[in-house]
Every structure is written in C-alpha cells, then in structure tokens.
Enzyme design. Structure first.
Site, short mmCIF file in Angstrom:
data_model
loop_
_atom_site.label_atom_id
_atom_site.label_comp_id
_atom_site.label_asym_id
_atom_site.label_seq_id
_atom_site.Cartn_x
_atom_site.Cartn_y
_atom_site.Cartn_z
N ASP A 155 0.11 -4.08 6.02
CA ASP A 155 -0.48 -3.83 7.30
C ASP A 155 -1.95 -4.23 7.22
O ASP A 155 -2.64 -3.79 6.32
CB ASP A 155 -0.42 -2.34 7.61
CG ASP A 155 0.98 -1.71 7.47
OD1 ASP A 155 1.94 -2.39 7.12
OD2 ASP A 155 1.09 -0.50 7.68
N HIS A 196 0.86 -1.18 0.00
CA HIS A 196 0.00 0.00 0.00
C HIS A 196 0.89 1.23 0.00
O HIS A 196 2.12 1.11 0.03
CB HIS A 196 -0.97 -0.02 1.19
CG HIS A 196 -0.31 0.06 2.55
ND1 HIS A 196 0.63 -0.87 2.99
CD2 HIS A 196 -0.45 0.95 3.57
CE1 HIS A 196 1.01 -0.56 4.21
NE2 HIS A 196 0.39 0.54 4.59
N ASP A 200 5.75 4.59 5.01
CA ASP A 200 6.72 3.60 5.52
C ASP A 200 6.86 2.38 4.60
O ASP A 200 7.70 1.51 4.86
CB ASP A 200 6.38 3.16 6.97
CG ASP A 200 4.97 2.63 7.14
OD1 ASP A 200 4.07 3.06 6.39
OD2 ASP A 200 4.75 1.79 8.04
ZN LIG Z 1 3.16 0.34 7.76
ZN LIG Z 2 -0.05 1.34 6.63
#
Ligand SMILES: [Zn+2]
Ligand SMILES: [Zn+2]
Length: 304
Positions: free
Chosen positions: A206, A61, A65
């Site tokens: 995530d 995504h 990060d």
């Molecule tokens: Zn992340």
């Molecule tokens: Zn994320």
C-alpha cells in the site's frame, strides 16, 4: 516461463467473492508468495495452486490485511509434511511479528529463516527469482517488490569447441557455473552469448505514488499496483490513509510503460471497480481492474 496469479484484490478486509491482495509466482518448481492476509490459503486452494513448493514469502508491511493469514498457511504447510526451510522476508520487525503470530502455530516440521530489510532498497535471490524490495510511502514502513527472472545468453557451440573443453563439462557452464579442467578455470561467459531479455513483474501496495515505483516498473511485463479508490474525488482520503486512486496508479503506469497494469487492493466500499476503467484507460490503455485469481503465463521472448 513465469506464472503469476493475483490471488485476491481486496484491501482492508476480505469480502464474499473477494480475497485480500496477495500474489503468487511459479517458476521452475519454485513458488514465491507476496503478502498473506486472512484467507490467502483458501485463495490458493481455489486457484488450484500448491503450497508445498513455496520457498519464500515476502511481506510488503505488517498491517493485518497483508499478514494475518500467515499462521494458518504455516500450519497447512506443516500438515503437508514440509521439511524444507522457508524464507520469510520483509521490513524490520519481521521476526518479532511472526513470533507473535506463531504463538498459535508453535510447532512446525520445517525451519523458518528470516530476512529483514534495513536499507531503502535490498536485492536478493531465491531459486530462479531475483527479488528487489524498495521502500514506498505508507503510514507504516512498507516495501514494493520487483521480481525478475534473468535469462542468460544462448550457448555458443563454436566458442565451446574452440576452448577444447570436454563436452561433458559444457552443461555445467551452460547452467551458469564455473568449471576447472586440467588446472584451468572456465567461466560461463566463455561459452555464452549476450544475456537475453528476462521477465519482470512489479507489485506495489500500500502506498502513495512515488517516482521509485514507476522507475522499477519501467517496461515491466506486468505491473500490479494498488488502487484503493476508483473515484478521483477520493484523493484527499487517499492522501490521508496513504493509498492511491485509480487515476494516480494510471499516471504511474503511463510513465513506466509496462506491458500491462493490474489494479488491486480495492476499498471494501468499491463494489464495481470496472465502472471506473473507461477514464483510466484513456490515461493508460493497458490497465485492468484485476479480479480475484487472475493469472498470466509470461514467456521469454524466444519462447513465444
Ligand atoms: Zn492493505
Ligand atoms: Zn496498509
């Protein structure tokens, strides 16, 4: 043979001694990278692995990060005089996001090809890798990955002899390609035995826990799963920010029964992930709180 390295184990921000979560695979001279947060190229250097053979970068995504290290990595690949095209794959919006990041890396000596997912599940092949992206549940569109190396059947000399095919053409079939000889078509299945067990690695971050994750990770050689929080009392936080606790990840592993699970994507507040592992191993004994640069050499059953 498939080499896997978890380049970093951090979530949200890199810390001294902890790079952001990303995974690199090496197989037959072709490298695959999943995610590329800030500092990923330094993590690759620290491990001593090479950028040059990277043929594909997959993104889960577009939170920083997981992608903010891309422009720097592209520039480094350009400096190494890469000419071969690079495939970037990720959720819808990939080209728009990468084009914005490339404002600071506009000139590259190699072309970029984009693959954007529109379906819940998508499968494609790059070199030796069969890659399946499957949608997971985060606060933006996010995908998990299953990376497989297939293993074709053993070459059957008796079958090949009975076909009356010249020996020079056997190798073509053995590599999985069709052959035409004297007007007749020959397929690999005519000279190969049953497909053998391949290798399977699943990478999910995530996300909240989902049935699809344990389904895809079933009997995997390696299951890399996010564990944002070691403390089980941070469940409410995990739910709010769409992440997982170690315990939730362990329950997924228990269901999937992989050879091993590595936890990653730790919250910056989680300084000692290992401290939580005793309880986690009661749920799933082959669970590890992964460390930066942790790697593993996976071999086919008949190569062990
Ligand atoms: Zn992340
Ligand atoms: Zn994320």
């Amino acid at each position: 043979m498939l080499d896997i390295c978890l380049l970093g184990t951090g979530g949200m921000m890199p810390l001294p001694g902890r790079w952001l979560t990303a995974m690199m695979a090496r197989c037959n001279g072709s490298n695959l990278l999943i995610d590329c947060g800030e500092g990923t190229q330094i993590a690759i250097k620290e491990k001593g692995w090479n950028f040059k053979p990277i043929d594909v970068i997959c993104f889960t995504h577009y939170h920083a990060d997981h992608i903010s290290g891309l422009p720097g990595l592209l520039l480094t690949m350009g400096n190494a005089e890469r000419k071969e095209p690079l495939l970037l794959a990720g959720p819808k919006g990939l080209e728009r996001v990468v084009s914005a990041l490339r404002m600071i890396a506009p000139e590259l000596p190699f072309p970029i090809i984009y693959k954007e997912y529109t379906e819940k599940e998508e499968e494609f092949c790059v070199g030796p890798y069969r890659i399946k992206a499957f949608r997971v549940n985060h606060n933006v569109t996010c995908y998990g990955y299953k990376v497989c190396i297939d293993r074709i059947g053993k070459f059957d000399v008796q079958k090949a002899l009975s076909l009356g095919l010249p020996k020079q053409l056997w190798g073509v079939l053995q590599k999985g390609n069709n052959v035409t000889f004297e007007g007749k078509d020959y397929t690999p299945s005519m000279v190969l035995g049953e497909n053998r067990k391949g290798l399977k690695v699943v990478y999910t971050t995530d996300t909240r826990p989902l049935q699809v994750i344990s389904k895809e990770a079933t009997e995997a050689d390696l299951f890399i799963c996010e564990g944002m929080y070691g403390e089980s009392d941070k469940l409410a936080k995990a739910k709010e920010y769409k992440h997982m606790t170690f315990y939730e990840a362990a329950l997924l592993a228990k269901e999937a029964n992989p050879e091993r699970m590595w936890l990653t994507h730790y919250s910056p507040s989680l300084m000692y992930p290992e401290n939580y592992m005793e309880g986690i191993r009661k749920v799933f004994p082959r669970a590890w709180a992964a460390k930066d640069g942790q790697s593993l050499e996976l071999k086919f059953d008949d190569e062990k």
